[in-house]
Design a protein around this motif. Structure first.
Motif, PDB file in Angstrom:
ATOM      1  N   ARG A   1     -29.321 -27.789 -24.655  1.00 42.04           N
ATOM      2  CA  ARG A   1     -29.108 -27.786 -23.591  1.00 42.04           C
ATOM      3  C   ARG A   1     -29.388 -27.860 -22.572  1.00 42.04           C
ATOM      4  O   ARG A   1     -30.188 -27.391 -21.736  1.00 42.04           O
ATOM      5  N   LEU A   2     -28.561 -29.253 -21.418  1.00 42.84           N
ATOM      6  CA  LEU A   2     -29.105 -29.271 -20.455  1.00 42.84           C
ATOM      7  C   LEU A   2     -28.966 -28.321 -19.005  1.00 42.84           C
ATOM      8  O   LEU A   2     -27.935 -27.445 -19.451  1.00 42.84           O
ATOM      9  N   SER A   3     -29.394 -28.526 -18.473  1.00 41.19           N
ATOM     10  CA  SER A   3     -29.958 -27.420 -17.451  1.00 41.19           C
ATOM     11  C   SER A   3     -30.023 -25.351 -17.638  1.00 41.19           C
ATOM     12  O   SER A   3     -29.577 -24.551 -17.204  1.00 41.19           O
ATOM     13  N   VAL A   4     -30.355 -24.918 -19.637  1.00 45.18           N
ATOM     14  CA  VAL A   4     -30.148 -23.496 -19.302  1.00 45.18           C
ATOM     15  C   VAL A   4     -31.973 -23.537 -19.570  1.00 45.18           C
ATOM     16  O   VAL A   4     -31.472 -22.761 -18.779  1.00 45.18           O
ATOM     17  N   ASP A   5     -32.309 -24.339 -19.734  1.00 47.20           N
ATOM     18  CA  ASP A   5     -34.242 -23.948 -19.302  1.00 47.20           C
ATOM     19  C   ASP A   5     -34.726 -24.276 -18.140  1.00 47.20           C
ATOM     20  O   ASP A   5     -35.074 -25.614 -18.091  1.00 47.20           O
ATOM     21  N   PRO A   6     -35.128 -24.196 -17.329  1.00 49.12           N
ATOM     22  CA  PRO A   6     -35.553 -23.979 -15.665  1.00 49.12           C
ATOM     23  C   PRO A   6     -37.211 -25.228 -16.113  1.00 49.12           C
ATOM     24  O   PRO A   6     -37.378 -26.131 -15.250  1.00 49.12           O
ATOM     25  N   ARG A   7     -37.934 -24.550 -17.463  1.00 50.72           N
ATOM     26  CA  ARG A   7     -39.123 -25.510 -17.563  1.00 50.72           C
ATOM     27  C   ARG A   7     -38.914 -26.616 -17.550  1.00 50.72           C
ATOM     28  O   ARG A   7     -37.937 -26.856 -18.272  1.00 50.72           O
ATOM     29  N   PRO A   8     -40.111 -27.531 -17.117  1.00 51.17           N
ATOM     30  CA  PRO A   8     -39.690 -29.431 -17.479  1.00 51.17           C
ATOM     31  C   PRO A   8     -40.458 -29.646 -19.194  1.00 51.17           C
ATOM     32  O   PRO A   8     -40.710 -28.030 -19.666  1.00 51.17           O
ATOM     33  N   GLN A   9     -39.453 -30.678 -19.997  1.00 49.95           N
ATOM     34  CA  GLN A   9     -39.204 -30.847 -21.008  1.00 49.95           C
ATOM     35  C   GLN A   9     -40.420 -30.851 -21.617  1.00 49.95           C
ATOM     36  O   GLN A   9     -41.028 -30.003 -22.853  1.00 49.95           O
ATOM     37  N   ALA A  10     -41.358 -31.620 -20.696  1.00 48.73           N
ATOM     38  CA  ALA A  10     -42.869 -31.058 -21.242  1.00 48.73           C
ATOM     39  C   ALA A  10     -43.141 -29.797 -21.534  1.00 48.73           C
ATOM     40  O   ALA A  10     -44.634 -29.492 -22.310  1.00 48.73           O
ATOM     41  N   GLU A  11     -43.341 -28.581 -20.700  1.00 49.83           N
ATOM     42  CA  GLU A  11     -43.312 -27.816 -21.041  1.00 49.83           C
ATOM     43  C   GLU A  11     -42.976 -27.111 -22.166  1.00 49.83           C
ATOM     44  O   GLU A  11     -43.745 -26.921 -22.784  1.00 49.83           O
TER      45      GLU A  11
ATOM     46  N   PRO B   1     -33.911 -22.054 -25.207  1.00 44.98           N
ATOM     47  CA  PRO B   1     -32.837 -21.624 -24.728  1.00 44.98           C
ATOM     48  C   PRO B   1     -31.723 -22.687 -24.429  1.00 44.98           C
ATOM     49  O   PRO B   1     -31.479 -24.184 -24.197  1.00 44.98           O
ATOM     50  N   GLY B   2     -30.634 -22.377 -24.630  1.00 39.68           N
ATOM     51  CA  GLY B   2     -29.381 -23.549 -25.118  1.00 39.68           C
ATOM     52  C   GLY B   2     -29.771 -24.292 -26.276  1.00 39.68           C
ATOM     53  O   GLY B   2     -29.857 -25.596 -25.961  1.00 39.68           O
ATOM     54  N   TYR B   3     -30.312 -23.549 -27.370  1.00 40.71           N
ATOM     55  CA  TYR B   3     -30.394 -24.399 -28.550  1.00 40.71           C
ATOM     56  C   TYR B   3     -29.358 -24.952 -29.106  1.00 40.71           C
ATOM     57  O   TYR B   3     -28.448 -24.149 -29.845  1.00 40.71           O
ATOM     58  N   ARG B   4     -29.621 -26.174 -29.748  1.00 42.24           N
ATOM     59  CA  ARG B   4     -28.316 -26.812 -30.475  1.00 42.24           C
ATOM     60  C   ARG B   4     -28.766 -27.555 -31.046  1.00 42.24           C
ATOM     61  O   ARG B   4     -28.157 -28.220 -31.813  1.00 42.24           O
ATOM     62  N   GLY B   5     -29.805 -26.853 -32.210  1.00 45.48           N
ATOM     63  CA  GLY B   5     -29.947 -27.333 -33.496  1.00 45.48           C
ATOM     64  C   GLY B   5     -31.208 -27.988 -33.490  1.00 45.48           C
ATOM     65  O   GLY B   5     -31.583 -28.484 -31.945  1.00 45.48           O
ATOM     66  N   ALA B   6     -32.095 -28.029 -34.933  1.00 42.51           N
ATOM     67  CA  ALA B   6     -33.309 -28.970 -35.037  1.00 42.51           C
ATOM     68  C   ALA B   6     -33.229 -29.965 -36.454  1.00 42.51           C
ATOM     69  O   ALA B   6     -32.901 -29.879 -37.188  1.00 42.51           O
ATOM     70  N   GLY B   7     -34.146 -30.528 -36.562  1.00 37.49           N
ATOM     71  CA  GLY B   7     -34.643 -32.014 -37.396  1.00 37.49           C
ATOM     72  C   GLY B   7     -35.654 -32.148 -37.502  1.00 37.49           C
ATOM     73  O   GLY B   7     -36.585 -31.863 -36.775  1.00 37.49           O
TER      74      GLY B   7
END
Length: 397
Positions: A159-169, A140-146
């Protein structure tokens, strides 16, 4: 700082306040200017900064040999600046060669090796190419990858605050789903295209009839000897060049390429153009273009500069050399061939701006990730080796 101070004093003395004709820098003077920016960024003397940028240039030959030698295990080759300057090679597996110091162009090139990468760059590129259409649905809130230079896996922009899950998860789930290490970088930024000689101002009407400002990149030449100048493909077709001395010139479009790995447009009407770039924010000096560097020759950590019509002159480090922007910004999905910079700035009007170091051409700016406060999370550019077939960067003979 003696060498740097002498250069700046010479430049200041050579530029009258009312000069209409920009001062022409030599290739050495252009590198001196970029060294001044580097010295400020890293708290160094001018002499040390200049030495490091010369080492950066000379190290290309070394890293090309290392790329071939470790092709089957290579996760990344990076330039590091702290605690000291050097090349770092990250490899898959635990068999790591001892650190060494190579010689290139009479300069020492320190090379360090790190093992234990979770993937190779080649495997990550294959995965990114295969999954780039699915990643927006997974993130969710994908902004690209490399390709992540630290692990050889992927770094995913979210994108910040779009996905409620912790980043580590999110990282654990993506790693399990994709089968390679995944690092998530969360940022409150919106991806967008940044909206005669290189680094100059051009304007033209968009499809709605409103004037749209862009920046010229490099003077180019085709096989038949025709000259043109580059900007971004998402700029208006017909542009009006506006020089600092008030000169205006109509630049009709010769061709536009805006899909996959390209965001490049070539306009004609440049007259007897020379391979020059505006070298500073105020357009008081110009630098020559003597050669170019391809994307394979570009390393994470390389210090590069730009001259944009809105941002002026600014420099920063390469962050990713294998980046695929999100969305339909490339006439559909973008390839993983874009190079990102840590900023330095990204503003509307910089589209097409030249990316360079000293007198060496690297690419042309496409866009960036804009922060709510007007800052720049990162910018990204098209390398010069993706110029349309038959065209090349014009250089000083």
């Amino acid at each position: 700082m003696k060498l740097l101070a002498a250069f700046l004093a010479l430049l200041a003395a050579a530029i009258p306040a009312t000069a209409a004709e920009p001062v022409r820098l030599s290739a050495d003077d252009a590198l001196q200017q970029d060294a001044a920016s580097y010295a400020t960024a890293f708290g160094l003397t001018g002499d040390e900064a200049l030495l490091r940028l010369r080492q950066q240039r000379a190290s290309i030959a070394v890293t090309e040999r290392l790329r071939v030698r470790f092709a089957d295990r290579l996760a990344s080759i990076r330039i590091v600046h702290r605690p000291s300057w050097g090349v770092v090679v990250t490899l898959a597996g635990t068999d790591v060669p001892p650190d060494t110091v190579e010689q290139s162009d009479g300069l020492p090139i320190p090379v360090g090796f790190i093992g234990g990468a979770g993937s190779t760059r080649a495997a990550a590129l294959r995965l990114l190419d295969a999954e780039r259409g699915r990643l927006p649905g997974l993130v969710p809130g994908y902004r690209g990858a490399g390709v992540d230079p630290a692990s050889g896996g992927l770094v995913v922009m979210q994108r910040l605050s779009v996905d409620p899950r912790p980043q580590a998860e999110v990282e654990r789930d993506l790693t399990a789903t994709l089968g390679l290490p995944v690092r998530v970088r969360r940022l409150d930024a919106v991806m967008s295209d940044s909206a005669a000689i290189g680094g100059g101002r051009v304007v033209g009407p968009n499809s709605e009839g409103r004037l749209f400002r862009c920046t010229t990149g490099f003077v180019v030449k085709n096989a038949s000897g025709q000259l043109g100048i580059t900007t971004a493909a998402h700029c208006p077709d017909t542009l009006n060049w506006r020089g600092p001395d008030g000169e205006e010139r109509l630049l009709p479009m010769l061709g536009s390429w805006g899909a996959a790995q390209n965001d490049i447009q070539i306009n004609g009407g440049v007259g007897l153009a020379e391979p020059l770039l505006f070298s500073d924010t105020g357009k008081t000096s110009v630098r020559p273009v003597t050669s170019w560097a391809t994307r394979p020759m570009t390393r994470v950590g390389d210090w590069l500069c730009l001259r944009g019509e809105s941002s002026g002159y600014a420099c920063s480090e390469v962050e990713l050399t294998d980046f695929a922007p999100a969305g339909q910004l490339c006439g559909g999905l973008c390839t993983n061939s874009w190079v990102t910079l840590r900023g330095p700035r990204c503003k509307s009007g910089d589209s097409g701006a030249p990316i360079f170091l000293g007198s060496v051409a690297y690419g042309t700016l496409k866009g960036g990730a804009y922060l709510p406060d007007g800052g720049c999370a990162f910018s990204y550019y098209q390398s010069v080796d993706y110029l349309p077939e038959g065209w090349r960067v014009l250089t000083v003979r």
